[in-house]
Design an enzyme around this catalytic site. Structure first.
Site, PDB file in Angstrom:
ATOM      1  CE  LYS A 191      -4.238  -1.991   2.099  1.00  0.00           C
ATOM      2  NZ  LYS A 191      -5.114  -2.140   3.187  1.00  0.00           N
ATOM      3  CE  LYS A 286      -9.549 -10.603   1.112  1.00  0.00           C
ATOM      4  NZ  LYS A 286      -8.893 -10.517   2.605  1.00  0.00           N
ATOM      5  CE  LYS A 289     -15.502  -3.338   2.289  1.00  0.00           C
ATOM      6  NZ  LYS A 289     -15.811  -2.831   3.715  1.00  0.00           N
TER       7      LYS A 289
END
Length: 421
Positions: A191, A286, A289
């Site tokens: 991230k 995966k 969102k």
């Protein structure tokens, strides 16, 4: 009687206390206190809490006399059931991966364990976000918890930021967390790279400590996790052991505490099916969102037509027939697993039914199963969101119960760390 048992609660199960007509209430209470104090003293435990208890709260008529150690655990905590905690971020819409990988399993767990399920809104601010959307998504997520079957008579449902002990414990744990542990976290590396390295927020580095606090705060026995989340649970376990070694045992006892371990070491609960639902556009990633394309996920509130369109367009392969566990066919394995969970069938039943199917035959079958499974959830969600006061009440009561447990953990740790309390 083992100290491990007494550290949670004590039941003087062999004694029954009645109110004799010839004695006053105060005399009888004194008799109860003296008897209990004598038992505690012989076992080496402090009896100071007995004289500070509210005597009128004790059951006196043909009931067992139960003493809870108020400096160790909450009176409302269950001594007979193991405790499970879990939560989902209120960012974007809850999708099929969140539901099958977490929330659906919670519904089963609440019948066996003492459960606390919360909306982890503090985790949602580690990346850029819309404040108005966060507020709405928090309530929507809570409503979906209930719509999916979380029963407030069996589980506590609350918003993470409504229990300030989460942040308190994170700060206390941070003082014992080596920065090297955090820099090794896989999600931080991924991230922070996306955020541009030095532009990434400090919270992106430290949020695993908050996640550890979420778990350790409630003395959790088990934590439902997916395979990709095991690293965070390992950090929580390592931190618990580190703090226990640094401040627990005799060190804590010398400061007036009960000694022993401050934190319980939690174990993972990983469901065999549905633990990790993959993207509709890439069977090796995966369902998320944060993925840029909404086509990659099925949201719980998607309409029937939208679900049909997403499944129709989802990535597949050119192999003949359908099968599980072929490393060269990740999309096939993912879609069969989804069908297995939403249809309630066994792996063997699904394989027998679908092994000779083409994608053109299987996709409508999967669509119907997903729509049928999600339809009652969507109806219940609309009912809950229409009753704003009801949802507020659920979240307030859940936060109150959670705070009662959490404050004991904070008090114990502060005492062990040498704070003046």
């Amino acid at each position: 009687m083992a100290h491990a048992t007494l550290s949670h609660s004590l039941i003087l199960s062999s004694s029954r206390f009645y109110l004799p007509p010839s004695l006053t209430l105060q005399m009888h209470l004194d008799s109860i206190f003296d008897s209990a104090a004598s038992r505690f003293s012989r076992l080496g435990y402090s009896t100071r809490f007995l004289r500070h208890a509210n005597p009128l709260s004790l059951p006196l008529t043909r009931q067992r006399f139960r003493c809870y150690c108020s400096d160790q655990t909450s009176p409302s905590a269950s001594f007979s059931r193991k405790r499970v905690v879990s939560g989902v971020q209120p960012t974007g819409s809850i999708h099929l991966g969140n539901y099958l990988g977490a929330i659906k399993n919670w519904v089963a767990l609440q019948d066996t364990y003492e459960t606390l399920f919360f909306i982890v809104d503090l985790h949602a601010i580690t990346l850029p976000y819309d404040p108005q959307e966060l507020r709405k998504a928090t309530r929507d997520t809570a409503a979906l918890y209930l719509a999916c079957g979380v029963d407030i008579s069996k589980a506590s449902v609350f918003v993470q930021s409504h229990v300030r002990a989460h942040v308190d414990l994170m700060w206390l744990l941070s003082s014992s967390t080596p920065i090297g542990w955090l820099q090794k976290m896989t999600q931080f590396k991924e991230k922070s790279r996306k955020e541009g390295g030095e532009n990434a927020s400090v919270s992106l580095l430290t949020y695993p400590v908050l996640m550890a606090a979420d778990i350790l705060l409630y003395k959790s026995d088990f934590v439902p996790v997916g395979e990709d989340q095991k690293q965070h649970l390992e950090l929580a376990r390592d931190l618990a052991q580190r703090v226990n070694n640094l401040y627990g045992g005799r060190k804590w006892k010398k400061l007036g505490g009960r000694g022993g371990s401050i934190f319980k070491i939690p174990e993972p609960l990983i469901p065999q099916v549905g633990a990790r639902v993959m993207s509709l556009t890439d069977g090796r990633s995966k369902m998320s969102k944060s993925a840029p394309s909404d086509q990659s996920r099925i949201n719980l509130l998607d309409s029937k037509d939208l679900i049909a369109d997403k499944i129709k367009r989802c990535k597949t392969d050119s192999f003949v027939g359908l099968e599980y566990d072929n490393a060269e066919r990740p999309e096939c394995n993912n879609l069969l697993s989804v069908y297995q969970v939403v249809s309630g069938k066994t792996k063997e039943e699904v394989m027998e039914e679908c092994k000779d199917m083409s994608w053109g035959t299987f996709k409508p079958l999967l669509t119907d199963a997903v729509v049928e499974h999600l339809s009652p959830i969507q109806v219940r969600y609309q009912e809950i969101t229409a009753e704003s006061a009801y949802l507020d009440k659920v979240l307030t009561e859940g936060a109150d119960k959670a705070t009662e447990i959490a404050e004991v953990t904070i008090r114990n740790l502060k005492q062990a760390m040498g704070f003046y309390i």
